[in-house]
Design a protein around this motif. Sequence first.
Motif, short mmCIF file in Angstrom:
data_model
loop_
_atom_site.label_atom_id
_atom_site.label_comp_id
_atom_site.label_asym_id
_atom_site.label_seq_id
_atom_site.Cartn_x
_atom_site.Cartn_y
_atom_site.Cartn_z
N PRO A 200 0.72 -1.32 -0.05
CA PRO A 200 0.04 -0.04 0.04
C PRO A 200 0.83 1.22 0.12
O PRO A 200 1.90 1.28 0.46
CB PRO A 200 -0.85 -0.05 1.39
N GLY A 201 0.21 2.43 -0.37
CA GLY A 201 0.72 3.74 -0.28
C GLY A 201 1.55 4.11 -1.56
O GLY A 201 1.08 3.57 -2.54
N HIS A 202 2.41 5.31 -1.56
CA HIS A 202 3.05 5.71 -2.62
C HIS A 202 4.44 5.88 -2.52
O HIS A 202 4.92 5.94 -1.30
CB HIS A 202 2.43 7.31 -2.81
N PRO A 203 5.36 5.93 -3.40
CA PRO A 203 6.73 6.14 -3.42
C PRO A 203 6.82 7.53 -2.77
O PRO A 203 6.06 8.56 -2.84
CB PRO A 203 7.24 6.07 -4.82
N LEU A 204 8.09 7.78 -2.29
CA LEU A 204 8.40 8.89 -1.58
C LEU A 204 8.68 10.04 -3.08
O LEU A 204 9.11 9.61 -4.13
CB LEU A 204 9.86 9.00 -0.69
N ASP A 205 8.31 11.29 -2.75
CA ASP A 205 8.55 12.24 -3.76
C ASP A 205 9.76 13.00 -4.07
O ASP A 205 10.50 12.76 -5.02
CB ASP A 205 7.56 13.43 -3.52
N ARG A 206 10.58 13.03 -2.85
CA ARG A 206 11.79 13.51 -2.83
C ARG A 206 12.61 13.46 -1.58
O ARG A 206 12.12 13.75 -0.51
CB ARG A 206 11.81 14.86 -3.53
N LEU A 207 13.78 13.80 -1.57
CA LEU A 207 14.66 14.34 -0.51
C LEU A 207 14.74 15.81 -0.54
O LEU A 207 15.30 16.44 -1.47
CB LEU A 207 15.92 13.54 -0.52
N VAL A 208 14.50 16.32 0.48
CA VAL A 208 14.73 17.78 0.76
C VAL A 208 15.88 18.32 1.44
O VAL A 208 16.59 19.28 0.97
CB VAL A 208 13.20 18.40 1.42
N LYS A 209 16.18 17.56 2.47
CA LYS A 209 17.23 18.09 3.30
C LYS A 209 18.01 16.99 4.27
O LYS A 209 17.01 15.94 4.52
CB LYS A 209 16.76 19.20 4.32
N PRO A 286 17.40 4.77 -4.87
CA PRO A 286 17.90 5.93 -4.12
C PRO A 286 16.77 7.09 -4.16
O PRO A 286 15.95 7.22 -5.08
CB PRO A 286 19.15 6.33 -4.42
N VAL A 287 16.33 7.47 -2.81
CA VAL A 287 15.27 8.67 -2.96
C VAL A 287 15.95 9.75 -3.77
O VAL A 287 17.03 10.26 -3.29
CB VAL A 287 15.05 8.97 -1.61
N PRO A 288 15.29 10.25 -4.78
CA PRO A 288 15.98 11.60 -5.38
C PRO A 288 15.99 12.65 -4.66
O PRO A 288 15.03 13.04 -4.14
CB PRO A 288 14.96 11.59 -6.82
N TYR A 289 17.00 13.73 -4.79
CA TYR A 289 17.17 14.68 -4.09
C TYR A 289 16.53 15.91 -5.13
O TYR A 289 17.01 16.07 -6.27
CB TYR A 289 18.53 15.31 -3.62
N LYS A 290 15.85 16.59 -4.76
CA LYS A 290 15.12 17.62 -5.68
C LYS A 290 15.11 19.29 -4.92
O LYS A 290 15.14 20.27 -5.65
CB LYS A 290 13.71 17.45 -5.98
N GLY A 291 15.13 19.00 -3.75
CA GLY A 291 14.96 20.36 -2.76
C GLY A 291 13.51 20.67 -2.94
O GLY A 291 12.73 20.17 -3.32
N LEU A 292 13.62 22.10 -2.55
CA LEU A 292 12.06 22.71 -2.42
C LEU A 292 12.07 23.86 -3.44
O LEU A 292 11.13 23.65 -4.63
CB LEU A 292 11.76 23.29 -1.17
N ASP A 293 12.52 24.85 -3.66
CA ASP A 293 12.68 25.74 -4.55
C ASP A 293 13.85 25.77 -5.55
O ASP A 293 13.95 26.64 -6.46
CB ASP A 293 12.78 27.21 -3.82
N GLY A 294 14.65 24.97 -5.52
CA GLY A 294 16.00 24.73 -6.28
C GLY A 294 16.95 25.81 -6.25
O GLY A 294 17.91 25.65 -6.72
N ILE A 295 16.86 26.97 -5.23
CA ILE A 295 18.02 27.71 -5.00
C ILE A 295 18.06 27.78 -3.48
O ILE A 295 17.13 27.95 -2.80
CB ILE A 295 17.66 28.90 -5.51
N SER A 296 19.40 27.50 -3.00
CA SER A 296 19.65 27.62 -1.71
C SER A 296 19.99 28.87 -1.06
O SER A 296 20.23 29.81 -2.01
CB SER A 296 20.73 26.64 -1.57
#
Length: 298
Positions: A200-209, A286-296
């Motif tokens: 059940p459930g969904h894959p993780l969308d992304r790694l943020v931090k 591997p959980v993909p890293y995407k961040g939130l806004d794309g700019i740190s």
Amino acid sequence: MPIRTSRSVGVLAEIALSVVVLAAVTGCASRSAPADSDTDRLTGRAQLVAAAWDGSAAAAAWRAGYYPRGEAVQLPKGGPHSEADKLAFKERKFVLRGELPVDEPRNGQVVWTGGGSLARPLEGAVRSYERLADTHVDGRPHLTVTGAKPGRMMVITSRGSATVPAWLFSLDGYTTPLKRAAVLPSELPTSPIKAARDIPGHPLDRLVKITDHGRSVTVVALHGVCDDEAEVDVLETHGSVVLSAAVKGHGSGSTCTKQASLQQVKVELERPVGNRVLLDARTGRPVPYKGLDGISPP
């Protein structure tokens, strides 16, 4: 190798990041928590994923490659000068009013702070600008790029911090450049285990931090609008950290829209991530890293 399962996972963000419409209105049953059989299946799946990856050729390839775990773009020192500039950075609104180098570089060196280096292909300034900028300004606040030159920047990777080749874009009104990594990440290794379609459930969308000390990670998980909230269980081994997303329970009500919300979830670990592979139990990848806004921040 013993496998330990930790279920001491907390939810950080109560506010959904976005809403994805999936289908029309439907009924919502009320239940307080995932069924025990679902939990057992998720735990068993996490154990299979860890066993497949630990000591595998895929894990060795992961540890030898360049995989960013931090932003590929960094703002000028001091950050945006105004709220309008802050919005422009967030929405990637740029206008080019200068010449960009047209020479196409071939390879550059990724150099890790802890030792070791790797030659990786580079992308040119024009392609890097195209990836950086949403040029559909349409009267919105924007920033003006006046040129670019090659340089270097620090990026957090799966092997720790590294100095990598970058394009330094000069901005009108700013004395220091906006930096964007020019080096291309390594190809993901083929997973030694196939994705699971029967849990059940969904894959993780992304790694943020990943925190500086590496003892917690923040990911984005999916849950239905009728669910109470998302939760993520973690299974740690010597070579991997396997994350399993689930929902805590369903709220009561006769009807609700069949929508899903993206929610930040902070996962506490027993020890730092280090160079262990951070894996999604469902995909086996591997959980993909995407961040939130794309700019740190600077």
